[in-house]
Design an enzyme around this catalytic site. Structure first.
Site, mmCIF file in Angstrom:
data_model
loop_
_atom_site.group_PDB
_atom_site.id
_atom_site.type_symbol
_atom_site.label_atom_id
_atom_site.label_comp_id
_atom_site.label_asym_id
_atom_site.label_seq_id
_atom_site.Cartn_x
_atom_site.Cartn_y
_atom_site.Cartn_z
ATOM 1 N N TYR A 1 0.802 -1.227 0.000
ATOM 2 C CA TYR A 1 0.000 0.000 0.000
ATOM 3 C C TYR A 1 0.833 1.274 0.000
ATOM 4 O O TYR A 1 0.496 2.240 0.665
ATOM 5 C CB TYR A 1 -0.969 0.009 1.187
ATOM 6 N N HIS A 2 1.885 1.310 -0.821
ATOM 7 C CA HIS A 2 2.732 2.495 -0.918
ATOM 8 C C HIS A 2 2.883 2.939 -2.371
ATOM 9 O O HIS A 2 4.001 3.071 -2.876
ATOM 10 C CB HIS A 2 4.104 2.207 -0.301
ATOM 11 N N PRO A 3 1.784 3.192 -3.086
ATOM 12 C CA PRO A 3 1.905 3.583 -4.494
ATOM 13 C C PRO A 3 2.568 4.949 -4.633
ATOM 14 O O PRO A 3 2.406 5.837 -3.792
ATOM 15 C CB PRO A 3 0.442 3.632 -4.961
#
Length: 553
Positions: free
Chosen positions: A495-497
């Site tokens: 969850y680190h785009p």
């Protein structure tokens, strides 16, 4: 309760709820609206941008957020973050089928409420490595070296440990040591040390390598989101208007200048005008998507999707990066088991600042090999059994830990699905397309298997690696093929785009969109390369920098 004498809102339930929460309020919805600055997206960066700009009483600032207020225990109590997943508070994106994940679609949660993903994340405060920011400057982005960005990290920070060369006190964002660390997590750290990894008391200090305890953005045991940190102190400013439940549909232009944002508030479409600048802080999926919907991006793709090209900017939506990895999990009945959500546990948390409901993680930063300039594997360890990308209901007590590739070489994209402004984007992460990423993740899993075998740690587990593998919670063996099979079936997004409005390609070093007079982007989409660590703290730093650029004489 904050004094809301200056608050302005209109009578819909969500907006009354938002105003009573003590934050800035909603402006009248029927009149013409014009502001000096319009910030689109009230997430980690957007809250910082809007609050800092509104420090000048001579300007009018609007902050637009598609989601509702982030009020109540679901957002306050750290351990309840997973209850937001797949709800109205989640954008609930997913990728297109990912070839290296066995054709699976990866689930991509994003916070859809005031505070954005800082209102639903696991609150880890990690800045990244000096190498990351020095790389940004080497790529041509002057003013983004580690020495340049460190003062902006410190500007936000109120660290429980006090001030030193790397940390500060007095900022709006509370950073604290974890509370209520479970014996399993303490023992994991000790096992990692026995496996040969050195202890590191501060991943944001002089050196990142090692294992230990993550600091968290919690205040007296409760979540300190970007909204809590930046917007609550600004609640009484008459010049800051926060517009929740307001979806941005497209930017409106006259020539190369943005004149406003067309929005939908609960079914009513109108335009919010801007006199000076628009700042996009919608995150790495929605910031490029809004530009594309507005006719800013690759002209051929826009035309093919039915959007009239206004400004040909080929790299909008390109350079997508994310951290992907996997967990191995073990059942354990070691007390105190993280039990159900109870009134007693909540009362303990609120009265003492500590409780099993105060989320804690441990982990570290390791090297996959001697040829890396900085740690390239990040480890996370937390309570709970991870199945189905963390979406499966917990059936047994235990813990999970695992690696992800900290600086991936694989690249994906965000593209239009079609011209309808309410459509979700098409997201191609292209996870593990790069052979080096696959090799590094395999080595990361091997490092975790070594930790799992450490004497003392195994004594706290109800079964060993063989039992975990039989349950599908670990690789069958250390062999490359077995680890690769496990990675293919179990890996998911952490969850680190980032990267889709890349600095140097889409925006300049002051975050202005190339070719547009008055539009900036301030969120993780501007990152040329992904940082070595979680992205909430860097997003807030980017918001601080954007506000400073705008306010500079």
């Amino acid at each position: 309760m904050h004094n809301l004498r200056n608050a302005r809102w209109f009578s819909c339930p969500l907006c009354v709820w938002f105003a009573v929460s003590g934050l800035a309020s909603v402006g009248a919805m029927t009149r013409a609206e014009n502001y000096d600055y319009v910030v689109v997206g009230a997430g980690s960066a957007g809250c910082a941008v809007a609050a800092r700009l509104s420090e000048d009483p001579g300007v009018r600032v609007a902050l637009i957020e598609a989601g509702p207020a982030a009020n109540g225990r679901l957002f306050e109590i750290p351990a309840l973050f997973s209850q937001q997943l797949k709800t109205v508070f989640d954008w609930d994106f997913e990728t297109e089928p990912e070839p290296r994940l066995g054709g699976r679609r990866a689930y991509l949660p994003r916070g859809r409420a005031i505070g954005g993903t800082s209102s639903m994340n696991t609150m880890l405060y990690v800045r990244g490595h000096r190498y990351d920011y020095d790389t940004w400057e080497r790529l041509g982005n002057k003013g983004w070296s580690y020495d340049d960005v460190l003062p902006f990290f410190k500007k936000s920070e109120d660290n429980q440990r006090g001030a030193d060369d790397y940390h500060a006190v007095g900022g709006p964002l509370t950073v604290s040591d974890p509370v209520a660390v479970h014996p399993l997590l303490r023992n994991w750290v000790e096992a990692a040390e026995r496996a040969g990894h050195r202890a590191n008391p501060d991943f944001n200090g002089a050196d990142q390598e090692g294992v230990g305890y993550y600091q968290v953005t919690q205040r007296r045991g409760l979540r300190c989101s970007s909204a809590v940190a930046f917007l609550e102190p600004a609640a009484e400013r008459a010049n800051l208007t926060v517009l929740p439940s307001t979806l941005a549909l497209r930017l409106k232009f006259e020539g190369g200048r943005a004149t406003g944002v067309e929005v939908d508030h609960l079914g009513t479409v109108r335009t919010i005008g801007v006199d000076r600048e628009i700042v996009l802080s919608l995150g790495a999926y929605n910031s490029p998507h809004l530009l594309l919907q507005s006719g800013v991006g690759p002209a051929d793709e826009l035309a093919a999707a039915g959007v009239r090209p206004l400004h040909d900017l080929p790299d909008v939506g390109r350079n997508m990066q994310d951290h992907t990895g996997c967990f191995i999990s073990f059942v354990s009945s070691t007390p105190p088991v993280l039990g159900p959500d109870t009134t007693a546990e909540e009362d303990q948390l609120r009265s003492t600042g500590t409780s099993p409901m105060a989320w804690t993680e441990v982990g570290g930063f390791l090297y996959s090999g001697d040829d890396q300039p900085a740690p390239d594997i990040q480890l996370h360890a937390a309570l709970g059994i991870v199945r189905d990308q963390g979406l499966a209901a917990p059936l047994e007590p235990g813990m999970s830990f695992g690696p992800y590739v900290a600086r991936p070489e694989s690249r994906g994209s965000v593209r239009l699905r079609h011209s309808h402004p309410y459509a979700k984007p098409r997201i191609f992460h292209n996870y593990l397309a790069d052979q080096g990423d696959r090799d590094r993740l395999r080595e990361g899993v091997r490092l975790c298997l070594r930790i799992a075998r450490q004497r003392g740690f195994t004594d706290l587990l109800d079964g060993g690696l063989a039992e975990a593998a039989a349950a599908g919670l670990a690789p069958l063996t250390d062999l490359d093929q077995d680890i690769d099979d496990y990675i293919r079936t179990q890996s998911f997004s952490f969850y680190h785009p980032s990267g889709t409005c890349m600095m140097g390609k889409v925006v300049d070093a002051e975050l202005r969109v190339h070719g547009l007079d008055n539009v900036r982007v301030a969120d993780t989409s501007i990152m040329p390369t992904l940082v070595t660590g979680n992205t909430n703290a860097p997003a807030i730093m980017i918001g601080e920098r954007a506000a400073a650029f705008i306010k500079a004489p």
